[in-house]
Motif scaffolding. Sequence first.
Motif, PDB file in Angstrom:
ATOM      1  N   ARG A  49       0.818  -1.221   0.000  1.00  0.00           N
ATOM      2  CA  ARG A  49       0.000   0.000   0.000  1.00  0.00           C
ATOM      3  C   ARG A  49       0.847   1.264   0.000  1.00  0.00           C
ATOM      4  N   GLY A  50       2.152   1.102   0.063  1.00  0.00           N
ATOM      5  CA  GLY A  50       3.035   2.260   0.032  1.00  0.00           C
ATOM      6  C   GLY A  50       3.248   2.940   1.367  1.00  0.00           C
ATOM      7  N   TRP A  51       2.797   2.314   2.441  1.00  0.00           N
ATOM      8  CA  TRP A  51       2.968   2.913   3.772  1.00  0.00           C
ATOM      9  C   TRP A  51       4.401   2.764   4.272  1.00  0.00           C
ATOM     10  N   VAL A  52       5.067   1.706   3.857  1.00  0.00           N
ATOM     11  CA  VAL A  52       6.461   1.473   4.240  1.00  0.00           C
ATOM     12  C   VAL A  52       7.268   1.344   2.946  1.00  0.00           C
ATOM     13  N   ARG A  53       8.338   2.144   2.842  1.00  0.00           N
ATOM     14  CA  ARG A  53       9.110   2.185   1.600  1.00  0.00           C
ATOM     15  C   ARG A  53      10.604   1.994   1.798  1.00  0.00           C
ATOM     16  N   ASP A  54      11.100   2.283   3.015  1.00  0.00           N
ATOM     17  CA  ASP A  54      12.545   2.255   3.260  1.00  0.00           C
ATOM     18  C   ASP A  54      12.787   2.090   4.752  1.00  0.00           C
ATOM     19  N   ALA A  55      14.049   2.200   5.151  1.00  0.00           N
ATOM     20  CA  ALA A  55      14.395   1.989   6.557  1.00  0.00           C
ATOM     21  C   ALA A  55      13.728   3.016   7.467  1.00  0.00           C
ATOM     22  N   THR A  56      13.607   4.238   6.996  1.00  0.00           N
ATOM     23  CA  THR A  56      12.997   5.279   7.821  1.00  0.00           C
ATOM     24  C   THR A  56      11.525   4.989   8.095  1.00  0.00           C
ATOM     25  N   THR A  57      10.784   4.678   7.041  1.00  0.00           N
ATOM     26  CA  THR A  57       9.361   4.387   7.234  1.00  0.00           C
ATOM     27  C   THR A  57       9.165   3.035   7.940  1.00  0.00           C
ATOM     28  N   LEU A  58      10.113   2.119   7.773  1.00  0.00           N
ATOM     29  CA  LEU A  58      10.050   0.872   8.533  1.00  0.00           C
ATOM     30  C   LEU A  58      10.168   1.170  10.021  1.00  0.00           C
ATOM     31  N   GLY A  59      11.108   2.036  10.394  1.00  0.00           N
ATOM     32  CA  GLY A  59      11.257   2.400  11.794  1.00  0.00           C
ATOM     33  C   GLY A  59       9.984   3.019  12.353  1.00  0.00           C
ATOM     34  N   ASP A  60       9.333   3.864  11.548  1.00  0.00           N
ATOM     35  CA  ASP A  60       8.073   4.470  11.977  1.00  0.00           C
ATOM     36  C   ASP A  60       6.993   3.407  12.182  1.00  0.00           C
ATOM     37  N   TYR A  61       6.969   2.440  11.262  1.00  0.00           N
ATOM     38  CA  TYR A  61       5.987   1.356  11.354  1.00  0.00           C
ATOM     39  C   TYR A  61       6.193   0.539  12.638  1.00  0.00           C
ATOM     40  N   LEU A  62       7.436   0.200  12.915  1.00  0.00           N
ATOM     41  CA  LEU A  62       7.731  -0.592  14.107  1.00  0.00           C
ATOM     42  C   LEU A  62       7.389   0.181  15.375  1.00  0.00           C
ATOM     43  N   ARG A  63       7.720   1.459  15.388  1.00  0.00           N
ATOM     44  CA  ARG A  63       7.430   2.278  16.571  1.00  0.00           C
ATOM     45  C   ARG A  63       5.923   2.353  16.814  1.00  0.00           C
ATOM     46  N   GLY A  64       5.164   2.600  15.750  1.00  0.00           N
ATOM     47  CA  GLY A  64       3.715   2.648  15.903  1.00  0.00           C
ATOM     48  C   GLY A  64       3.153   1.331  16.390  1.00  0.00           C
ATOM     49  N   ARG A  65       3.725   0.236  15.904  1.00  0.00           N
ATOM     50  CA  ARG A  65       3.227  -1.091  16.285  1.00  0.00           C
ATOM     51  C   ARG A  65       3.452  -1.381  17.768  1.00  0.00           C
ATOM     52  N   ILE A  66       4.648  -1.094  18.267  1.00  0.00           N
ATOM     53  CA  ILE A  66       4.921  -1.436  19.670  1.00  0.00           C
ATOM     54  C   ILE A  66       4.142  -0.539  20.635  1.00  0.00           C
ATOM     55  N   HIS A  67       3.836   0.682  20.235  1.00  0.00           N
ATOM     56  CA  HIS A  67       3.126   1.601  21.132  1.00  0.00           C
ATOM     57  C   HIS A  67       1.615   1.385  21.125  1.00  0.00           C
ATOM     58  N   THR A  68       1.100   0.574  20.202  1.00  0.00           N
ATOM     59  CA  THR A  68      -0.341   0.329  20.146  1.00  0.00           C
ATOM     60  C   THR A  68      -0.632  -1.141  20.437  1.00  0.00           C
TER      61      THR A  68
END
Length: 247
Positions: A40-59
């Motif tokens: 879906r284009g939400w994760v594209r590289d290491a930076t957006t991967l880090g954002d994805y992981l952070r959002g996942r652990i906090h929710t």
Amino acid sequence: MLTTPTPGPDRSAALLLLSDGRLPAGGYAHSAGLEQAIARGWVRDATTLGDYLRGRIHTTGLVSASFAAAAQHRTASAMEAGDAGGTEGLAPLGAALAGLDRELVARTPSPALRRIARDLGRMLLRAMRSIAPSTQPVLDAAGPVLQQPIAYGTVAAALGLTARDAAGLVLYEAAATPAVAAVKLLSIDPFATHRCLAGLAPELDELAERAAAFATADARDLPALAAPLSDIAAELHTNHDQRLFAS
């Protein structure tokens, strides 16, 4: 009489065993929603991967870790009763964990995610019955099917680990599963994915402490944070024609 495992020389080995991605409990077949997030284009590289992981652990990560801590506490309490009264002391464990299971289901809107959590929980219990046969009386009392976070908490208690250990394991799994999958899905440098994990270490520790504080809480009072895009992605993934991972 049952013997309650106590922290000692085996505790570190048990912690390492449960956190090992090579444990044959099915986790390696999943990307924890990352495959669909990339599509879906939400994760594209290491930076957006880090954002994805952070959002996942906090929710959903904190929610799962809190349920794991609560499951560990209820299992450890039942094991103490078992030491005093034999296997009959473990009898109430199934009902206690079923109450947690109902509350976790209520916090998981996606039918696909509920199914996956049950499948992974079942595989973890099956693996531990074979790997650590001494846990069988406790796991049998827990019930045949538990969602993965609750199964982690139950297994942690059976191996002598604490509620804080159980919470930390589930949080690490919540981040590591998609991070490892990213290597295949993004053709990204594995050093970059593990750099993301290392950067999250302080947050993982802080969240594990928060989750462990819920160990004795009533099931209704456990965290109920949501990640709607994860629920949507899970449902979309079930109808995805070409996929590398089961979720």
